[in-house]
Design an enzyme around this catalytic site. Structure first.
Site, PDB file in Angstrom:
ATOM      1  N   CYS A  80       0.859  -1.071  -0.158  1.00 13.10           N
ATOM      2  CA  CYS A  80       0.108  -0.054  -0.348  1.00 13.10           C
ATOM      3  C   CYS A  80       0.875   1.303   0.217  1.00 13.10           C
ATOM      4  CB  CYS A  80      -0.915  -0.031   1.080  1.00 13.10           C
ATOM      5  SG  CYS A  80      -0.137  -0.003   2.978  1.00 13.10           S
ATOM      6  N   HIS A 110      -2.696   1.429   6.969  1.00 15.72           N
ATOM      7  CA  HIS A 110      -3.115   1.124   5.305  1.00 15.72           C
ATOM      8  C   HIS A 110      -3.093   2.479   4.914  1.00 15.72           C
ATOM      9  CE1 HIS A 110      -4.440  -0.741   1.879  1.00 15.72           C
ATOM     10  NE2 HIS A 110      -5.511  -0.077   1.867  1.00 15.72           N
ATOM     11  N   HIS A 129      -5.787   1.884  -4.363  1.00 19.53           N
ATOM     12  CA  HIS A 129      -4.832   1.274  -3.309  1.00 19.53           C
ATOM     13  C   HIS A 129      -4.415  -0.326  -3.653  1.00 19.53           C
ATOM     14  CE1 HIS A 129      -7.977  -1.258  -0.863  1.00 19.53           C
ATOM     15  NE2 HIS A 129      -8.345  -1.152  -2.021  1.00 19.53           N
TER      16      HIS A 129
END
Length: 332
Positions: free
Chosen positions: A246, A295, A307
Site C-alpha cells: 500500500c 493502511h 490502493h
C-alpha cells in the site's frame, strides 16, 4: 525600498502576461476544446495538462505576491503603531502651549502691549512673558524631536502605502485569472468524464474512470500514475514498478512526478504529509485508515481511491468509506 522598485516595474509585465495567457486560453478552447465532436479522454487530458502548465506559474506568482503583500501590511501596521503615539505627543504639546497662552493672554494671540495693560504691572508682565517663553521653548524642543521622528516614519510609510495599493491590484488581477483558468479546467474535466461514458471501467477493479478528478496538477498526475497500476499484484515491501504494497504504491506514484521524500511506511507518510480535511481532498492526497494507520490509499476524486489492498487482491479502485478513515495527508 528595493522591493518597492522591483514591484513598481511589474504592472506592465503582469498586464502583458494576463493578456497573453487569457488570449491563449481562448484560442485553446476555440481550437482544441470544442472543435472535436468526440474528443477522447486522452485528448482532453492533454488539453488539461496544457492549461495546468498555464495556471501553475500564475499560482506560484500569486503565492509569492500574497506573502509579500502580507509582509508589507505587517510593516505598515508596525509603522502606524509607531506613528500614532508620536502624533499624540505633538498634539498634546501644542495643546499645552495653547492652553498656557490662553490663560496668560485670555484670547491666546493678543499683542504684548495688550497683555501688559491687562496685568496692571510691568514687572508682572515680564515675569509672565519669561515663564511663557520658557514653557514654549521647552515644548518647542519636544515638538521638534517628535516631529523629526514622525517625519522619518511618514517617509517610510508613504512608499509602502503606494506599494501595497499596487500589489493589491495585482493580486486581484491574478485571482481573476486563476478563477477563469480553474473554470476552464473544470469544464474540460466534465467533458473528460463524459467522454469515458458509463461503461468505461475494467470490471470490479476499475468500475469508473480513474482518476475521477484530473486538472493536470502534480496531485492529479500522481493519481493517474496510481490508476495505471490497477491490476498489478500486491507484494509486501515492494514499491513498483511491477508489484506494490500500500505505501509502496503511494510512494511510487508520487515519485513519478518528482516527489522523493515520501518514505515507505504508512506512519512515516502520515508524518511526511500536511493535514487536510475531507472537504478539501484533492486527487493525489493520501487517505489513511485504522487507528494505527496501517493502511493508505491514493485519493483519485469523488470519494474514490486506488490502493494495494492485500496479497489476495491486486491494485484496484475502492470507495474510501469502505474502511475506517483515520486521517488525510497532502503531499506539499
Amino acid at each position: 525600498m528595493e522591493t518597492h522598485l522591483r514591484w513598481t516595474r511589474r504592472p506592465n509585465r503582469l498586464a502583458r502576461l494576463l493578456v497573453a495567457t487569457l488570449g491563449g486560453l481562448s484560442l485553446a478552447l476555440g481550437v482544441t476544446g470544442l472543435a472535436h465532436a468526440d474528443p477522447t479522454p486522452g485528448e482532453i487530458e492533454k488539453q488539461i495538462d496544457a492549461k495546468w502548465n498555464t495556471i501553475e506559474p500564475v499560482i506560484e506568482q500569486h503565492n509569492q505576491l500574497k506573502l509579500e503583500l502580507a509582509a508589507n501590511k505587517t510593516k505598515q501596521k508596525q509603522l502606524e503603531d509607531q506613528i500614532a503615539p508620536l502624533k499624540a505627543q505633538v498634539d498634546a504639546a501644542f495643546d499645552k502651549v495653547s492652553a498656557f497662552a490662553v490663560m496668560q493672554y485670555k484670547n491666546g494671540r493678543v499683542s504684548k502691549l495688550d497683555a501688559m495693560l491687562t496685568t496692571g504691572s510691568p514687572d508682572t508682565f515680564i515675569d509672565q512673558m519669561t515663564m511663557l517663553n520658557m514653557v514654549a521653548k521647552d515644548e518647542q524642543d519636544r515638538i521638534k524631536d517628535v516631529l523629526v521622528a514622525k517625519q522619518q516614519y511618514d517617509a517610510q510609510k508613504g512608499p509602502l502605502d503606494e506599494l501595497i495599493a499596487k500589489q493589491a491590484e495585482q493580486e486581484a488581477a491574478l485571482n481573476q485569472q486563476e478563477t477563469q483558468i480553474n473554470a476552464d479546467i473544470k469544464n474540460l474535466q466534465d467533458m473528460r468524464l463524459q467522454a469515458y461514458g458509463s461503461g468505461n471501467g475494467t470490471g470490479s477493479l476499475k468500475p469508473v474512470a480513474c482518476p475521477q478528478q484530473y486538472d493536470g496538477s502534480p496531485g492529479s498526475r500522481a493519481a493517474q500514475f496510481g490508476c495505471q497500476q490497477i491490476g498489478k499484484k500486491y507484494v509486501w515491501a515492494t514499491e513498483g514498478p511491477n508489484t506494490f504494497d500500500c505505501s509502496g504504491l503511494t510512494m511510487w506514484s508520487w515519485k513519478q512526478v518528482g516527489v522523493t521524500y515520501l518514505r515507505h511506511y504508512t506512519m512515516w507518510q502520515y508524518q511526511d504529509t500536511k493535514r487536510v480535511s475531507r472537504a478539501d481532498l484533492k486527487a493525489g492526497d493520501l487517505v489513511f485508515f485504522y487507528p494505527d494507520k496501517h493502511h493508505v490509499g491514493l485519493y483519485v476524486g469523488n470519494g474514490w481511491m486506488v490502493h494495494a489492498p492485500n496479497p489476495s487482491q491486486p491494485v484496484q479502485m475502492k470507495k474510501i468509506d469502505s474502511e475506517p478513515i483515520s486521517g488525510y495527508g497532502r503531499v506539499a
